[in-house]
Design a protein around this motif. Sequence first.
Motif, PDB file in Angstrom:
ATOM      1  N   UNK A  83      18.437   0.206  -5.048  1.00 18.84           N
ATOM      2  CA  UNK A  83      19.668  -0.346  -4.354  1.00 18.84           C
ATOM      3  C   UNK A  83      20.450  -0.890  -5.923  1.00 18.84           C
ATOM      4  N   UNK A  84      19.846  -1.361  -6.661  1.00 20.22           N
ATOM      5  CA  UNK A  84      20.582  -1.888  -7.810  1.00 20.22           C
ATOM      6  C   UNK A  84      21.358  -0.748  -8.523  1.00 20.22           C
ATOM      7  N   UNK A  85      20.559   0.247  -8.921  1.00 16.73           N
ATOM      8  CA  UNK A  85      20.811   1.445  -9.598  1.00 16.73           C
ATOM      9  C   UNK A  85      22.128   2.117  -8.546  1.00 16.73           C
ATOM     10  N   UNK A 112      12.990   5.021  -9.120  1.00 17.80           N
ATOM     11  CA  UNK A 112      14.349   4.505  -8.569  1.00 17.80           C
ATOM     12  C   UNK A 112      15.271   5.131  -8.866  1.00 17.80           C
ATOM     13  N   UNK A 113      15.364   5.630 -10.264  1.00 12.26           N
ATOM     14  CA  UNK A 113      16.574   6.456 -10.621  1.00 12.26           C
ATOM     15  C   UNK A 113      16.676   7.809  -9.982  1.00 12.26           C
ATOM     16  N   UNK A 114      15.544   8.344  -9.682  1.00 12.24           N
ATOM     17  CA  UNK A 114      15.959   9.451  -8.829  1.00 12.24           C
ATOM     18  C   UNK A 114      16.320   9.538  -7.563  1.00 12.24           C
ATOM     19  N   UNK A 118      19.984   9.760  -9.967  1.00 10.72           N
ATOM     20  CA  UNK A 118      20.194  10.017 -11.581  1.00 10.72           C
ATOM     21  C   UNK A 118      19.453  11.083 -12.031  1.00 10.72           C
ATOM     22  N   UNK A 119      19.776  11.715 -13.076  1.00  6.55           N
ATOM     23  CA  UNK A 119      19.052  12.936 -13.518  1.00  6.55           C
ATOM     24  C   UNK A 119      18.730  12.591 -15.044  1.00  6.55           C
ATOM     25  N   UNK A 120      17.574  13.258 -15.537  1.00  2.24           N
ATOM     26  CA  UNK A 120      17.117  13.113 -16.902  1.00  2.24           C
ATOM     27  C   UNK A 120      18.031  14.079 -17.747  1.00  2.24           C
ATOM     28  N   UNK A 121      18.469  13.518 -18.938  1.00  2.72           N
ATOM     29  CA  UNK A 121      19.253  14.512 -19.746  1.00  2.72           C
ATOM     30  C   UNK A 121      18.839  14.715 -21.282  1.00  2.72           C
ATOM     31  N   UNK A 122      17.579  13.822 -21.548  1.00  2.00           N
ATOM     32  CA  UNK A 122      16.919  14.126 -22.718  1.00  2.00           C
ATOM     33  C   UNK A 122      15.811  13.158 -22.795  1.00  2.00           C
ATOM     34  N   UNK A 123      14.845  13.861 -23.537  1.00  2.00           N
ATOM     35  CA  UNK A 123      13.423  13.105 -24.032  1.00  2.00           C
ATOM     36  C   UNK A 123      13.710  12.648 -25.288  1.00  2.00           C
ATOM     37  N   UNK A 124      13.376  11.416 -25.650  1.00  2.00           N
ATOM     38  CA  UNK A 124      13.639  10.908 -26.974  1.00  2.00           C
ATOM     39  C   UNK A 124      12.094  10.636 -27.609  1.00  2.00           C
ATOM     40  N   UNK A 125      11.816  10.962 -28.632  1.00  2.00           N
ATOM     41  CA  UNK A 125      10.502  10.666 -29.236  1.00  2.00           C
ATOM     42  C   UNK A 125      10.228   9.275 -29.594  1.00  2.00           C
ATOM     43  N   UNK A 126       9.040   8.916 -29.863  1.00  2.00           N
ATOM     44  CA  UNK A 126       9.008   7.743 -30.325  1.00  2.00           C
ATOM     45  C   UNK A 126       9.316   7.338 -31.696  1.00  2.00           C
ATOM     46  N   UNK A 127       9.976   6.165 -31.998  1.00  2.00           N
ATOM     47  CA  UNK A 127      10.606   5.864 -33.319  1.00  2.00           C
ATOM     48  C   UNK A 127       9.566   4.830 -33.888  1.00  2.00           C
ATOM     49  N   UNK A 128       9.670   4.662 -35.162  1.00  2.00           N
ATOM     50  CA  UNK A 128       8.754   3.711 -35.811  1.00  2.00           C
ATOM     51  C   UNK A 128       9.404   2.329 -35.854  1.00  2.00           C
ATOM     52  N   UNK A 129      10.788   2.120 -35.212  1.00  2.00           N
ATOM     53  CA  UNK A 129      11.417   0.906 -35.174  1.00  2.00           C
ATOM     54  C   UNK A 129      12.541   0.948 -35.939  1.00  2.00           C
TER      55      UNK A 129
END
Length: 153
Positions: A83-85, A112-114, A118-129
């Motif tokens: 509901x919030x999204x 909840x996004x689906x 909403x739709x996925x537009x990118x997968x972001x890899x893990x970052x060290x910080x």
Amino acid sequence: MTSVPKLHLVPVPFAYAAGFVDTWHRTHKRPPGCKFCVGVADDDGVLRGVAIVGRPVSRMLDNGATLEVTRTTTDGTRNANSMLYGAVTRATFALGYSRLITYTQRPESGASLRASGWRVIAERPARPGWTRPSRPRAVLGTEAIPRTLWEAT
């Protein structure tokens, strides 16, 4: 079987939404600010969840026409997050912005996004910080976690 409480949208000031995040969010602290916030409450007026929308965290996406859902937090009430999204999506476009994004971290499913279109537009890899020798940053505990970038449709 437990009944699902009826929910309705309510306006929420940033300070109150930030306090709700402090109490209920399992991984993140409150964001530093916002453009707007919205909440969902049950028929008894009990706040069950909040969404905080602000400028994109990534400066590359901060073009003046894009907003980012920086936090959604609920007390676990069924359908509150969806509901919030839905509400923040409608509000964003009604305010004249052309794009709304958010991120999820693994292992969040994005259900909840689906459910909110909403739709996925990118997968972001893990970052060290974010820390660098030239500009040290505090460790937040969310480093080294892959993220998924979503866009409202």
